[in-house]
Scaffold this motif. Structure first.
Motif, PDB file in Angstrom:
ATOM      1  N   ILE A  80     -54.336 -12.416  11.805  1.00 32.36           N
ATOM      2  CA  ILE A  80     -52.882 -12.199  11.749  1.00 32.36           C
ATOM      3  C   ILE A  80     -52.199 -12.876  12.933  1.00 32.36           C
ATOM      4  O   ILE A  80     -51.163 -13.539  12.785  1.00 32.36           O
ATOM      5  CB  ILE A  80     -52.572 -10.687  11.719  1.00 32.36           C
ATOM      6  N   LEU A  81     -52.788 -12.720  14.131  1.00 33.39           N
ATOM      7  CA  LEU A  81     -52.202 -13.338  15.328  1.00 33.39           C
ATOM      8  C   LEU A  81     -52.246 -14.858  15.242  1.00 33.39           C
ATOM      9  O   LEU A  81     -51.289 -15.549  15.619  1.00 33.39           O
ATOM     10  CB  LEU A  81     -52.951 -12.847  16.569  1.00 33.39           C
ATOM     11  N   ASP A 113     -45.727 -15.795  23.196  1.00 38.37           N
ATOM     12  CA  ASP A 113     -45.734 -14.926  24.384  1.00 38.37           C
ATOM     13  C   ASP A 113     -47.130 -14.353  24.547  1.00 38.37           C
ATOM     14  O   ASP A 113     -47.514 -13.416  23.831  1.00 38.37           O
ATOM     15  CB  ASP A 113     -44.698 -13.813  24.212  1.00 38.37           C
ATOM     16  N   ASP A 114     -47.907 -14.911  25.462  1.00 41.67           N
ATOM     17  CA  ASP A 114     -49.303 -14.514  25.603  1.00 41.67           C
ATOM     18  C   ASP A 114     -49.768 -14.883  27.004  1.00 41.67           C
ATOM     19  O   ASP A 114     -48.948 -15.133  27.894  1.00 41.67           O
ATOM     20  CB  ASP A 114     -50.153 -15.219  24.539  1.00 41.67           C
ATOM     21  N   ARG A 115     -51.068 -14.946  27.199  1.00 38.06           N
ATOM     22  CA  ARG A 115     -51.627 -15.369  28.484  1.00 38.06           C
ATOM     23  C   ARG A 115     -52.830 -16.271  28.250  1.00 38.06           C
ATOM     24  O   ARG A 115     -53.534 -16.144  27.239  1.00 38.06           O
ATOM     25  CB  ARG A 115     -52.045 -14.172  29.331  1.00 38.06           C
ATOM     26  N   LEU A 116     -53.044 -17.190  29.166  1.00 38.82           N
ATOM     27  CA  LEU A 116     -54.203 -18.077  29.166  1.00 38.82           C
ATOM     28  C   LEU A 116     -55.042 -17.739  30.391  1.00 38.82           C
ATOM     29  O   LEU A 116     -54.599 -17.903  31.526  1.00 38.82           O
ATOM     30  CB  LEU A 116     -53.770 -19.542  29.220  1.00 38.82           C
ATOM     31  N   ARG A 142     -62.535 -16.475  19.332  1.00 34.57           N
ATOM     32  CA  ARG A 142     -62.151 -15.337  20.181  1.00 34.57           C
ATOM     33  C   ARG A 142     -60.858 -15.556  20.948  1.00 34.57           C
ATOM     34  O   ARG A 142     -60.424 -14.652  21.661  1.00 34.57           O
ATOM     35  CB  ARG A 142     -63.284 -15.046  21.182  1.00 34.57           C
ATOM     36  N   VAL A 143     -60.269 -16.732  20.835  1.00 26.94           N
ATOM     37  CA  VAL A 143     -59.107 -17.039  21.675  1.00 26.94           C
ATOM     38  C   VAL A 143     -57.917 -17.449  20.815  1.00 26.94           C
ATOM     39  O   VAL A 143     -58.081 -17.838  19.652  1.00 26.94           O
ATOM     40  CB  VAL A 143     -59.439 -18.164  22.682  1.00 26.94           C
ATOM     41  N   PRO A 144     -56.694 -17.398  21.367  1.00 22.33           N
ATOM     42  CA  PRO A 144     -55.519 -17.862  20.632  1.00 22.33           C
ATOM     43  C   PRO A 144     -55.590 -19.359  20.323  1.00 22.33           C
ATOM     44  O   PRO A 144     -56.338 -20.114  20.937  1.00 22.33           O
ATOM     45  CB  PRO A 144     -54.363 -17.557  21.608  1.00 22.33           C
ATOM     46  N   ARG A 145     -54.764 -19.776  19.380  1.00 23.39           N
ATOM     47  CA  ARG A 145     -54.756 -21.176  18.955  1.00 23.39           C
ATOM     48  C   ARG A 145     -54.363 -22.118  20.082  1.00 23.39           C
ATOM     49  O   ARG A 145     -54.836 -23.254  20.154  1.00 23.39           O
ATOM     50  CB  ARG A 145     -53.795 -21.357  17.782  1.00 23.39           C
TER      51      ARG A 145
END
Length: 232
Positions: free
Chosen positions: A8-9, A26-29, A212-215
């Motif tokens: 979904i994310l 709006d996220d973090r790296l 496991r990580v955002p795009r």
């Protein structure tokens, strides 16, 4: 449920990318890098990333490759910019750049030692280099053992920046990545020394687990490759 939540994310992020509104992500790296990158092109990379993802905060971890790789494997960081070889699988690995080593010294020390420079003579005095467990240090130890040369004058440091400063201060010859001492060579506070042996060049990679990580982590890895190959 976790896999569904991640999908979904990812879909939501893909929607913002398609709309060219990465500024709304709006996220973090969580970023892990080695000191060589921190001392060369890290700031340019961070500026490039911030231009595209201004709402993504960056948590930075600077350390040795082994430490960075361990944190990547345990999910404590999202993207590792590190040297090879690897002890753990990551998922995706992108080659960034090759960094050769050179021998350097303060001009006064180089002049005092004249032109009779060889590994035999070099290892009779202080030799400054990176941590004991780095690839270069291990190759130096194997070379010295094969040639039956003493290693008691080698000074290891976990800090590359400290090694550079000690070399500028004339505390010994140093084996360091060429990119790290570019400015010192240009200003002539250090000079390059021709020696018959050098270790294998450093190979740098961007590594992450796409499951496991955002795009945007993959986009960040692409930025790293772009910046790494645009100059020192």
């Amino acid at each position: 449920m976790l896999a569904i939540a991640r999908q979904i994310l990812w879909n939501a992020e893909a929607f913002l990318e398609a709309a060219e509104r990465q500024d709304l992500v709006d996220d973090r790296l969580r970023l892990g890098v080695t000191e060589l990158i921190a001392c060369t092109w890290l700031h340019r990379f961070l500026r490039r990333f911030r231009e595209v993802y201004p709402s993504v905060s960056v948590e930075l971890e600077v350390g040795l490759t082994g430490e960075i790789e361990k944190k990547l494997a345990t999910g404590q960081i999202d993207l590792a910019l590190q040297t090879g070889s690897f002890d753990r699988e990551a998922g995706r690995t992108i080659h960034l750049r090759t960094y050769p080593y050179i021998w350097v010294a303060a001009p006064a020390l180089a002049q005092a030692n004249g032109t009779n420079r060889s590994m035999v003579n070099l290892l009779k005095g202080p030799v400054l280099t990176h941590g004991r467990n780095t690839v270069a240090s291990k190759e130096l130890a194997r070379y010295a053992e094969a040639k039956r040369l003493a290693m008691n004058q080698v000074v290891y440091s976990s800090s590359l920046a400290s090694s550079v400063q000690m070399t500028v201060d004339g505390m010994g010859f140093a084996l360091l990545p060429a990119a790290l001492v570019r400015d010192q060579l240009q200003s002539r506070s250090l000079v390059q020394i021709d020696i018959e042996w050098l270790p294998s060049p450093l190979e740098f990679y961007a590594r992450f687990n796409p499951k496991r990580v955002p795009r945007f982590v993959e986009v960040a890895a692409g930025f790293a490759a772009e910046i790494a190959n645009s100059g020192n």
